[in-house]
Design a protein around this motif. Structure first.
Motif, PDB file in Angstrom:
ATOM      1  N   ALA A 121       0.789  -1.099  -0.077  1.00 29.85           N
ATOM      2  CA  ALA A 121      -0.339   0.189  -0.038  1.00 29.85           C
ATOM      3  C   ALA A 121       0.885   1.558  -0.455  1.00 29.85           C
ATOM      4  N   ARG A 122       1.834   1.399   0.953  1.00 35.02           N
ATOM      5  CA  ARG A 122       3.274   2.464   0.883  1.00 35.02           C
ATOM      6  C   ARG A 122       3.592   2.693  -0.459  1.00 35.02           C
ATOM      7  N   ILE A 123       3.933   1.622  -1.678  1.00 37.33           N
ATOM      8  CA  ILE A 123       4.129   1.724  -2.648  1.00 37.33           C
ATOM      9  C   ILE A 123       3.381   2.017  -3.386  1.00 37.33           C
ATOM     10  N   VAL A 124       2.488   2.199  -3.483  1.00 35.67           N
ATOM     11  CA  VAL A 124       1.230   2.457  -4.073  1.00 35.67           C
ATOM     12  C   VAL A 124       0.922   4.236  -3.937  1.00 35.67           C
ATOM     13  N   LEU A 125       1.050   4.298  -3.194  1.00 41.66           N
ATOM     14  CA  LEU A 125       0.838   5.498  -2.101  1.00 41.66           C
ATOM     15  C   LEU A 125       1.588   6.641  -2.077  1.00 41.66           C
ATOM     16  N   GLY A 126       2.656   5.930  -2.599  1.00 43.98           N
ATOM     17  CA  GLY A 126       4.113   7.395  -2.995  1.00 43.98           C
ATOM     18  C   GLY A 126       4.889   7.792  -1.518  1.00 43.98           C
ATOM     19  N   PRO A 127       5.582   8.382  -2.142  1.00 38.89           N
ATOM     20  CA  PRO A 127       6.743   9.673  -1.455  1.00 38.89           C
ATOM     21  C   PRO A 127       5.744  10.482  -0.724  1.00 38.89           C
ATOM     22  N   PRO A 128       6.361  10.692   0.081  1.00 40.42           N
ATOM     23  CA  PRO A 128       5.252  13.230   0.450  1.00 40.42           C
ATOM     24  C   PRO A 128       5.293  13.468  -0.445  1.00 40.42           C
TER      25      PRO A 128
END
Length: 334
Positions: free
Chosen positions: A308-315
């Protein structure tokens, strides 16, 4: 309606028209061979295609029932409602960009709203994923969508069963033949999808098991920002830099995944070579926790959180990230 909205709707019609490129009477039959490539047409809106595919599902279920295949019929009926467990919900009709009930079957389902999403995950499954096992694949897609929605409501997941997957116990799973056929479907699909997204939208490919062979052979173009390979037997390439993509390539494997014990070798057309989680491959590692081979998208797991964090991406420079960025395994071990 703005000019931009009209253009997006026209392009969306081209994407979703893959749903019913074949006559209902043929596509619904569970007794004839699986079809060839999913073609794109441009004559119907998204809602019309979603409705047409629900009709195809109903017809496929009826024909399966008439043919004495009650188990297949029940599974098809469960696909027609949007719920992870297949239980009917009021106003919960499924949305399929593509569906073909022939043979082992093909289906491309949208969870979320493509019109508004700026974070889109395309899930590509591995071996033995068919209409008969679709609910298992769908449960993972639902879990990911719920995890994404918790941090970022403008997200969507596409469950892409757009190819004839090999059997786990078969010679086909040892070669890239099915993957090569699949790339002829996935590449055009991503191109169409890219034209529908808002400026700056992120499209991520999440590729499980044999699906990682498919993704690794697909030219993704500039719209795909990230490609995550998990439970992978290898890709056929010696390094992430050799893949036909400009996306950031990630790799992870759970500590309980049996595929870690499979030799990563290549002998002529058999095998897929370098292990993607090997540092020599050059992918960015993510922590998949203790996931077993079929557990990466289970709710509450470290692997689901990482994907999920990969999909949502960096700040974003404009504000806080919808979720914390992924910390590579190496950094956490330092």
């Amino acid at each position: 309606m703005s000019k931009g909205s009209r253009i997006r709707r026209t392009l969306l019609a081209g994407l979703v028209a893959a749903a019913v490129a074949f006559p209902v009477s043929a596509a619904a039959s569970p007794l004839v061979p699986a079809p060839g490539p999913l073609a794109f047409a441009d004559s119907a809106s998204a809602q019309e295609r979603y409705a047409a595919n629900l009709g195809n599902l109903a017809e496929a279920a009826r024909m399966a029932q008439d043919a004495g295949r009650g188990d297949r019929a029940a599974k098809l009926r469960a696909m027609a409602v949007t719920s992870a467990d297949g239980a009917e919900r009021a106003g919960s009709a499924s949305r399929f960009l593509a569906f073909d009930g022939r043979g082992r079957g093909l289906a491309v389902e949208v969870l979320g709203d493509l019109d508004t999403a700026d974070r889109i995950a395309v899930l590509v499954p591995g071996s033995d994923t068919t209409l008969d096992t679709y609910q298992r694949f769908r449960e993972g897609a639902f879990a990911l969508q719920q995890r994404l929605q918790a941090d970022h409501p403008r997200s969507a997941v596409i469950a892409w069963l757009g190819y004839d997957t090999p059997g786990t116990v078969s010679t086909t799973v040892l070669t890239a033949r099915r993957a090569d056929r699949a790339t002829a479907e996935l590449g055009p699909f991503l191109s169409r999808l890219r034209t529908l997204t808002a400026d700056g939208a992120r499209i991520s490919l999440l590729c499980h098991s044999y699906g990682s062979v498919v993704c690794a052979r697909t030219e993704t173009g500039p719209g795909v920002t990230d490609m995550a390979l998990f439970g992978s037997p290898g890709t056929g390439a010696g390094a992430a830099a050799d893949l036909p993509t400009g996306a950031r390539v990630w790799a992870g494997r759970g500590s309980e995944d049996w595929i870690g014990g499979v030799p990563h070798v290549r002998l002529g057309p058999l095998g897929f070579g370098t292990d993607p989680v090997d540092p020599a491959f050059g992918a960015q590692a993510f922590d998949a926790g203790s996931a077993g081979h079929s557990d990466y998208l289970k709710p509450g797991t470290a692997s689901l959180d990482a994907l999920a964090r990969i999909v949502l991406g960096p700040p974003s420079p404009a504000g806080p990230s919808p979720a914390a960025s992924v910390t590579p395994v190496e950094a956490r071990r330092a």
